[in-house]
Write a protein that holds these residues in place. Sequence first.
Motif, PDB file in Angstrom:
ATOM      1  N   HIS A  14       0.866  -1.179   0.000  1.00 25.53           N
ATOM      2  CA  HIS A  14       0.000   0.000   0.000  1.00 25.53           C
ATOM      3  C   HIS A  14       0.903   1.229   0.000  1.00 25.53           C
ATOM      4  CE1 HIS A  14      -3.529   2.449   0.710  1.00 25.53           C
ATOM      5  NE2 HIS A  14      -2.826   3.105   1.617  1.00 25.53           N
ATOM      6  N   LEU A  15       0.815   2.031  -1.041  1.00 26.25           N
ATOM      7  CA  LEU A  15       1.689   3.191  -1.175  1.00 26.25           C
ATOM      8  C   LEU A  15       1.241   4.352  -0.297  1.00 26.25           C
ATOM      9  CD1 LEU A  15       2.186   3.262  -5.043  1.00 26.25           C
ATOM     10  CD2 LEU A  15       3.802   2.511  -3.320  1.00 26.25           C
ATOM     11  N   THR A  16       2.227   5.065   0.225  1.00 24.59           N
ATOM     12  CA  THR A  16       1.969   6.305   0.946  1.00 24.59           C
ATOM     13  C   THR A  16       2.586   7.447   0.143  1.00 24.59           C
ATOM     14  OG1 THR A  16       4.031   6.182   2.207  1.00 24.59           O
ATOM     15  CG2 THR A  16       2.095   5.104   3.179  1.00 24.59           C
ATOM     16  N   ARG A  17       2.143   8.654   0.401  1.00 27.50           N
ATOM     17  CA  ARG A  17       2.699   9.817  -0.306  1.00 27.50           C
ATOM     18  C   ARG A  17       4.203   9.952  -0.082  1.00 27.50           C
ATOM     19  NH1 ARG A  17      -0.574  13.451  -2.786  1.00 27.50           N
ATOM     20  NH2 ARG A  17      -2.772  13.231  -2.339  1.00 27.50           N
ATOM     21  N   ASP A  18       4.660   9.622   1.121  1.00 29.58           N
ATOM     22  CA  ASP A  18       6.084   9.722   1.422  1.00 29.58           C
ATOM     23  C   ASP A  18       6.932   8.765   0.591  1.00 29.58           C
ATOM     24  OD1 ASP A  18       5.489  11.630   3.343  1.00 29.58           O
ATOM     25  OD2 ASP A  18       5.540  10.204   5.010  1.00 29.58           O
ATOM     26  N   GLY A  46       1.580  -6.633  -7.063  1.00 34.21           N
ATOM     27  CA  GLY A  46       1.576  -6.684  -5.603  1.00 34.21           C
ATOM     28  C   GLY A  46       0.915  -5.510  -4.925  1.00 34.21           C
ATOM     29  N   VAL A  47       0.291  -4.619  -5.687  1.00 28.92           N
ATOM     30  CA  VAL A  47      -0.364  -3.448  -5.085  1.00 28.92           C
ATOM     31  C   VAL A  47      -1.592  -3.900  -4.306  1.00 28.92           C
ATOM     32  CG1 VAL A  47      -1.644  -1.327  -5.603  1.00 28.92           C
ATOM     33  CG2 VAL A  47       0.471  -1.839  -6.823  1.00 28.92           C
ATOM     34  N   VAL A  48      -1.699  -3.418  -3.066  1.00 32.44           N
ATOM     35  CA  VAL A  48      -2.875  -3.711  -2.253  1.00 32.44           C
ATOM     36  C   VAL A  48      -3.552  -2.404  -1.863  1.00 32.44           C
ATOM     37  CG1 VAL A  48      -2.006  -5.904  -1.343  1.00 32.44           C
ATOM     38  CG2 VAL A  48      -1.504  -3.807  -0.120  1.00 32.44           C
ATOM     39  N   HIS A  49      -4.847  -2.440  -1.795  1.00 29.53           N
ATOM     40  CA  HIS A  49      -5.663  -1.278  -1.430  1.00 29.53           C
ATOM     41  C   HIS A  49      -5.283  -0.032  -2.233  1.00 29.53           C
ATOM     42  CE1 HIS A  49      -7.025  -3.814   1.779  1.00 29.53           C
ATOM     43  NE2 HIS A  49      -5.816  -3.876   2.312  1.00 29.53           N
ATOM     44  N   PRO A  50      -5.371  -0.103  -3.567  1.00 31.92           N
ATOM     45  CA  PRO A  50      -5.008   1.079  -4.360  1.00 31.92           C
ATOM     46  C   PRO A  50      -5.952   2.239  -4.066  1.00 31.92           C
ATOM     47  CG  PRO A  50      -6.072  -0.568  -5.743  1.00 31.92           C
ATOM     48  CD  PRO A  50      -5.863  -1.196  -4.396  1.00 31.92           C
ATOM     49  N   ASP A  51      -5.374   3.443  -4.118  1.00 31.96           N
ATOM     50  CA  ASP A  51      -6.141   4.653  -3.894  1.00 31.96           C
ATOM     51  C   ASP A  51      -5.558   5.752  -4.770  1.00 31.96           C
ATOM     52  OD1 ASP A  51      -3.764   5.279  -2.602  1.00 31.96           O
ATOM     53  OD2 ASP A  51      -4.616   5.194  -0.594  1.00 31.96           O
ATOM     54  N   LEU A  52      -5.938   6.991  -4.523  1.00 31.89           N
ATOM     55  CA  LEU A  52      -5.439   8.079  -5.360  1.00 31.89           C
ATOM     56  C   LEU A  52      -3.940   8.289  -5.211  1.00 31.89           C
ATOM     57  CD1 LEU A  52      -8.368  10.652  -5.214  1.00 31.89           C
ATOM     58  CD2 LEU A  52      -7.742   9.082  -7.063  1.00 31.89           C
ATOM     59  N   GLU A  56      -1.375   8.671  -8.247  1.00 27.18           N
ATOM     60  CA  GLU A  56      -0.339   9.712  -8.291  1.00 27.18           C
ATOM     61  C   GLU A  56       1.038   9.082  -8.536  1.00 27.18           C
ATOM     62  OE1 GLU A  56       1.910  12.979  -5.451  1.00 27.18           O
ATOM     63  OE2 GLU A  56       0.114  12.017  -4.681  1.00 27.18           O
ATOM     64  N   ALA A  57       1.316   7.979  -7.866  1.00 22.06           N
ATOM     65  CA  ALA A  57       2.608   7.309  -8.049  1.00 22.06           C
ATOM     66  C   ALA A  57       2.789   6.866  -9.496  1.00 22.06           C
ATOM     67  CB  ALA A  57       2.719   6.111  -7.110  1.00 22.06           C
ATOM     68  N   GLY A 118      15.517  -5.069  -1.896  1.00 23.21           N
ATOM     69  CA  GLY A 118      15.379  -4.381  -0.616  1.00 23.21           C
ATOM     70  C   GLY A 118      14.033  -3.718  -0.430  1.00 23.21           C
ATOM     71  N   PRO A 119      13.467  -3.758   0.789  1.00 19.72           N
ATOM     72  CA  PRO A 119      12.198  -3.071   1.041  1.00 19.72           C
ATOM     73  C   PRO A 119      12.379  -1.571   0.985  1.00 19.72           C
ATOM     74  CG  PRO A 119      13.092  -3.948   3.087  1.00 19.72           C
ATOM     75  CD  PRO A 119      13.995  -4.418   1.962  1.00 19.72           C
ATOM     76  N   ARG A 120      11.313  -0.870   0.729  1.00 17.43           N
ATOM     77  CA  ARG A 120      11.345   0.586   0.615  1.00 17.43           C
ATOM     78  C   ARG A 120      10.485   1.192   1.718  1.00 17.43           C
ATOM     79  NH1 ARG A 120      15.603   0.245  -1.590  1.00 17.43           N
ATOM     80  NH2 ARG A 120      15.725  -0.267  -3.754  1.00 17.43           N
ATOM     81  N   PRO A 121      10.906   2.361   2.245  1.00 24.92           N
ATOM     82  CA  PRO A 121      10.130   3.008   3.292  1.00 24.92           C
ATOM     83  C   PRO A 121       8.744   3.416   2.787  1.00 24.92           C
ATOM     84  CG  PRO A 121      11.978   4.398   2.605  1.00 24.92           C
ATOM     85  CD  PRO A 121      12.076   3.106   1.853  1.00 24.92           C
ATOM     86  N   GLY A 122       7.796   3.457   3.716  1.00 24.35           N
ATOM     87  CA  GLY A 122       6.461   3.896   3.364  1.00 24.35           C
ATOM     88  C   GLY A 122       5.538   2.756   3.034  1.00 24.35           C
TER      89      GLY A 122
END
Length: 127
Positions: A14-18, A46-52, A56-57, A118-122
Amino acid sequence: MEAPRPAVIVVSGHLTRDAVPRLCADLEDLLAGSPTATTVHCDLSGVVHPDLTTIEAIARLSLTARRMGAPGLRLCNTPPELRALLDLVGLGEAESAPCPTSHPPPDGPGSRTAGTSGPRPGSSGGP
């Protein structure tokens, strides 16, 4: 002479703005390290719970790819929930293609990679 392989960026969790600027920086690094790549495939399986923020990403990744000289972004393995959201915001015509199998699938929600493991922050998968 072998045809150039497309660059592949994997987006999951789940992507965050950060996390969006880091994802774009990862794509810049990937393209800088693959000067013969003419296309960029964005594996969204692998995207879960996509949103705006996810939309944007995708838009910012597309702009980053174009700024780096690639013709744009090809979405692949787009989950139905994300495809519906793309249709809702008028981006349903985004080019979709099967992803090349040059990179392993992500470890699961919480890992977002640009050709690395490697995992990414956010992401939602951290402590």
